[in-house]
Each structure stands twice: as structure tokens, then as C-alpha cells.
Design an enzyme around this catalytic site. Structure first.
Site, PDB file in Angstrom:
ATOM      1  N   GLN A  92      49.979  31.573  40.873  1.00 25.52           N
ATOM      2  CA  GLN A  92      50.637  31.396  39.571  1.00 25.52           C
ATOM      3  C   GLN A  92      51.323  32.694  39.172  1.00 25.52           C
ATOM      4  OE1 GLN A  92      47.749  29.092  36.758  1.00 25.52           O
ATOM      5  NE2 GLN A  92      46.541  30.058  38.346  1.00 25.52           N
ATOM      6  N   ASN A  93      51.126  33.720  39.979  1.00 27.55           N
ATOM      7  CA  ASN A  93      51.648  35.034  39.601  1.00 27.55           C
ATOM      8  C   ASN A  93      53.113  35.176  39.985  1.00 27.55           C
ATOM      9  OD1 ASN A  93      49.102  35.499  38.752  1.00 27.55           O
ATOM     10  ND2 ASN A  93      48.487  36.717  40.525  1.00 27.55           N
ATOM     11  N   VAL A  94      53.855  35.779  39.077  1.00 24.62           N
ATOM     12  CA  VAL A  94      55.278  35.987  39.362  1.00 24.62           C
ATOM     13  C   VAL A  94      55.498  37.354  40.000  1.00 24.62           C
ATOM     14  CG1 VAL A  94      55.952  34.398  37.528  1.00 24.62           C
ATOM     15  CG2 VAL A  94      55.821  36.851  37.017  1.00 24.62           C
ATOM     16  N   HIS A 110      54.821  29.285  40.032  1.00 24.11           N
ATOM     17  CA  HIS A 110      55.391  29.634  38.719  1.00 24.11           C
ATOM     18  C   HIS A 110      56.618  30.546  38.854  1.00 24.11           C
ATOM     19  CE1 HIS A 110      51.503  28.707  36.201  1.00 24.11           C
ATOM     20  NE2 HIS A 110      52.072  27.638  36.714  1.00 24.11           N
ATOM     21  N   THR A 178      41.894  33.197  37.600  1.00 21.52           N
ATOM     22  CA  THR A 178      42.684  32.328  36.712  1.00 21.52           C
ATOM     23  C   THR A 178      41.772  31.653  35.705  1.00 21.52           C
ATOM     24  OG1 THR A 178      44.183  30.434  36.574  1.00 21.52           O
ATOM     25  CG2 THR A 178      42.736  30.492  38.482  1.00 21.52           C
ATOM     26  N   SER A 179      42.248  31.567  34.457  1.00 22.38           N
ATOM     27  CA  SER A 179      41.390  31.049  33.377  1.00 22.38           C
ATOM     28  C   SER A 179      41.263  29.533  33.420  1.00 22.38           C
ATOM     29  CB  SER A 179      41.953  31.486  32.023  1.00 22.38           C
ATOM     30  OG  SER A 179      43.301  31.094  31.924  1.00 22.38           O
TER      31      SER A 179
HETATM   32  P1  OAD Z   1      44.895  34.265  32.344  1.00 23.50           P
HETATM   33  O1  OAD Z   1      45.240  35.544  31.666  1.00 23.50           O
HETATM   34  O2  OAD Z   1      44.877  33.020  31.542  1.00 23.50           O
HETATM   35  O3  OAD Z   1      43.459  34.392  33.020  1.00 23.50           O
HETATM   36  C1  OAD Z   1      43.108  35.484  33.809  1.00 23.50           C
HETATM   37  C2  OAD Z   1      41.734  35.216  34.366  1.00 23.50           C
HETATM   38  O4  OAD Z   1      41.421  36.257  35.283  1.00 23.50           O
HETATM   39  C3  OAD Z   1      40.605  35.195  33.336  1.00 23.50           C
HETATM   40  O5  OAD Z   1      39.772  34.082  33.582  1.00 23.50           O
HETATM   41  C4  OAD Z   1      39.842  36.504  33.567  1.00 23.50           C
HETATM   42  O6  OAD Z   1      38.438  36.346  33.401  1.00 23.50           O
HETATM   43  C5  OAD Z   1      40.117  36.746  35.041  1.00 23.50           C
HETATM   44  N1  OAD Z   1      40.141  38.167  35.419  1.00 23.50           N
HETATM   45  C6  OAD Z   1      40.636  39.229  34.732  1.00 23.50           C
HETATM   46  N2  OAD Z   1      40.502  40.361  35.440  1.00 23.50           N
HETATM   47  C7  OAD Z   1      39.905  40.018  36.623  1.00 23.50           C
HETATM   48  C8  OAD Z   1      39.494  40.724  37.791  1.00 23.50           C
HETATM   49  N3  OAD Z   1      39.681  42.047  37.910  1.00 23.50           N
HETATM   50  N4  OAD Z   1      38.922  40.014  38.787  1.00 23.50           N
HETATM   51  C9  OAD Z   1      38.716  38.679  38.689  1.00 23.50           C
HETATM   52  N5  OAD Z   1      39.094  37.955  37.626  1.00 23.50           N
HETATM   53  C10 OAD Z   1      39.682  38.604  36.601  1.00 23.50           C
HETATM   54  O7  OAD Z   1      45.901  34.134  33.591  1.00 23.50           O
HETATM   55  P2  OAD Z   1      46.310  32.845  34.447  1.00 23.50           P
HETATM   56  O8  OAD Z   1      45.161  31.912  34.597  1.00 23.50           O
HETATM   57  O9  OAD Z   1      46.967  33.342  35.680  1.00 23.50           O
HETATM   58  O10 OAD Z   1      52.406  31.057  33.409  1.00 23.50           O
HETATM   59  O11 OAD Z   1      47.410  32.181  33.519  1.00 23.50           O
HETATM   60  C11 OAD Z   1      48.025  30.993  33.963  1.00 23.50           C
HETATM   61  C12 OAD Z   1      49.474  30.945  33.532  1.00 23.50           C
HETATM   62  O12 OAD Z   1      49.561  31.107  32.113  1.00 23.50           O
HETATM   63  C13 OAD Z   1      50.325  32.065  34.056  1.00 23.50           C
HETATM   64  O13 OAD Z   1      50.784  31.846  35.377  1.00 23.50           O
HETATM   65  C14 OAD Z   1      51.475  32.095  33.090  1.00 23.50           C
HETATM   66  C15 OAD Z   1      50.771  31.831  31.787  1.00 23.50           C
HETATM   67  O14 OAD Z   1      51.482  31.086  30.893  1.00 23.50           O
HETATM   68  C16 OAD Z   1      53.714  31.386  33.538  1.00 23.50           C
HETATM   69  O15 OAD Z   1      54.168  32.499  33.407  1.00 23.50           O
HETATM   70  C17 OAD Z   1      54.589  30.232  33.886  1.00 23.50           C
END
Ligand code: OAD
Length: 240
Positions: A92-94, A110, A178-179
Site C-alpha cells: 500500500q506504500n507509495v 496504491h 498496516t492498520s
Molecule cells: P497506517 O498508518 O494506518 O497504519 C500503520 C500500521 O503500522 C499501524 O498498525 C502501526 O501499529 C504499524 N506500525 C507502525 N510502526 C511500525 C513498525 N516499526 N513495525 C511494525 N508495524 C508498525 O498505515 P496503512 O495501514 O499503510 O492510502 O494505511 C493504509 C492506507 O491509508 C495508506 O496506503 C494510505 C492511507 O490512506 C493511500 O495513500 C491511497
């Protein structure tokens, strides 16, 4: 859980890049680099203020260009080189840290920060330079129609035919950082499980679809994922 898998699919989110210094989306202040996600990652936000959205991604591009892959990205490379099965990544990372780490079979569902797409002709161009409301499409030569090639809320994900095939085929589904709140990616674990895969997540804290994973490994992915990879490779070698 099995020990030798034929097809591993890894879904990554912002958490895998956190240890490389890139912000996650849903940190406690609810802002992404000081902007509301809706303002900079939605079609409405782009239509309302394209200059602001371009500025935002131009700045992020500079940060991403400087960032280096961390131990979790590098562990994926090791897994792909040493594990006797296929390993693919839906991210999902850009950012481009998977590529910088040498990861193969990476699907950017994404989009990518280093690309822009022309809303007139659909041409995708690659650039690490600035894109703005006056950029001309190199293909149709129309000015002002370039959009960052980022999938905004309300748009379809990219590479989904391939990812759906991988979801059906995988026997191990791994989620890293990912959350699990943004669909359709948040539903991938359910599909993989439905088709019989073991499921495991690496996260800092409990996620929205926690109950769909067979196993949870809490902590920083750069610390927890490399030993997991070593163990997986060791078990596979023993069984060979
Ligand atoms: P989030 O910011 O929602 O979630 C990040 C997750 O990573 C959380 O569950 C944290 O607990 C976990 N985390 C943080 N640091 C960590 C580490 N060092 N090791 C392991 N886990 C860690 O990010 P995404 O789930 O990627 O869409 O968000 C999904 C989408 O929402 C993104 O791709 C973006 C956004 O809208 C677009 O840009 C299209």
C-alpha cells in the site's frame, strides 16, 4: 502452521517504512505530515486544491528519495533469494523502499510517488522531479492534467488482477505494518484465509482485523521480521 510454503504473499503498509523515517498515516494526532488524509488523498481534495496536493507529494517525494530501506525490507530480499518458494509483495506504500532493497515481484496497489498520470490520456510518466498544475503530459502534450499516480479514496486499486490471483494461490499470507482499516486491502487477509492460507501479522499494536490472523507478532518490523525470515529459511532447509 506449515513450515514449507509454495507461495507467500506479503502485504505491506506504512509501518514497514516507519523505521526508515517515513511517517505512518494514522499516528495519534490523526494527521499525515501535518495534513488531513482527506485533503491530500482524495479526488475531492485534488479537485478542490490541486496545487496543494501537488506540493504535498512533491515534498514527500524528496523525503522518499532520501529514505533508505530498513532491516524488514532487506529481510524480504533474503526471503526471496533463499526460500524455496515464490514470494510476492502487494504494497500500500507509495514509497520505493521495496525496490531500493532489491525486492522482486512488488505490486504497488496504491500507486507510486515517483509517477504521475495524465487525466486526459491515461499515460503514466516516471519522475523524481516536481509535478504541478502547469506540467505538460509527455504523451498528449496537454498542460495541467497530470495527477500524482497515487490511488486516492474513491479510485480503483492498481494491479488487482495479479493480486487477486496471488491471494487465491498463497499458502502463507503475511501482513506487515498496516492498520487494516482501509479497504479493499484490509480485506485481503479474509480472502487469503478463505482460500486456505496461514495468516500472520507483524504490527506495533492491535489492528482492526486482528481476529483474522492466526498469529500476531508485536514490535518493530525491523526487529521482529528478520528473525522470522531466518527461522522460515532454516525450517525449509531442514525439510529439503
Ligand atoms: P497506517 O498508518 O494506518 O497504519 C500503520 C500500521 O503500522 C499501524 O498498525 C502501526 O501499529 C504499524 N506500525 C507502525 N510502526 C511500525 C513498525 N516499526 N513495525 C511494525 N508495524 C508498525 O498505515 P496503512 O495501514 O499503510 O492510502 O494505511 C493504509 C492506507 O491509508 C495508506 O496506503 C494510505 C492511507 O490512506 C493511500 O495513500 C491511497
Amino acid at each position: 502452521m506449515n513450515s514449507t510454503y509454495k507461495n507467500i504473499l506479503i502485504l505491506t503498509g506504512a509501518g514497514i517504512s516507519a523505521e526508515s523515517g517515513l511517517s505512518t498515516f494514522r499516528s495519534s494526532n490523526g494527521l499525515w505530515n501535518n495534513h488531513r488524509v482527506e485533503d491530500v488523498a482524495s479526488i475531492e481534495g485534488f479537485e478542490c486544491n490541486p496545487a496543494l496536493v501537488h506540493d504535498f507529494y512533491n515534498e514527500l517525494k524528496i523525503e522518499v528519495a532520501k529514505a533508505k530501506p530498513n532491516a524488514a525490507h532487506l529481510a524480504i530480499t533474503k526471503l526471496q533469494q533463499e526460500y524455496p518458494g515464490q514470494v510476492s509483495i502487494a504494497t500500500q506504500n507509495v514509497d520505493t523502499l521495496h525496490e531500493k532493497a532489491g525486492n522482486q515481484n512488488v505490486y504497488h496497489i496504491h500507486g507510486q510517488i515517483n509517477q504521475a498520470v495524465c487525466l486526459n490520456c491515461g499515460q503514466v510518466m516516471e519522475t523524481w522531479g516536481d509535478v504541478d498544475t502547469e506540467t505538460t503530459c509527455p504523451h498528449c502534450h496537454i498542460m495541467g492534467m497530470m495527477k500524482p499516480n497515487i490511488v486516492f479514496f474513491g479510485e480503483n486499486l492498481l494491479c488487482m488482477d495479479k493480486v487477486e490471483e496471488l491471494l487465491r494461490r498463497c499458502d502463507l499470507f503475511i501482513s506487515i505494518g498496516t492498520s487494516g482499516v482501509v479497504y479493499p486491502a484490509a480485506g485481503f487477509v479474509q480472502t487469503a484465509k478463505y482460500y486456505g492460507a496461514d495468516t500472520i501479522e507483524f504490527t506495533l499494536e492491535t489492528t482492526a482485523n486482528n481476529f483474522l490472523f492466526d498469529k500476531h507478532i508485536y514490535g518493530k518490523a525491523g526487529e521482529t521480521f528478520p528473525p522470522f525470515v531466518d527461522e522460515l529459511i532454516k525450517k525449509a532447509k531442514k525439510e529439503a
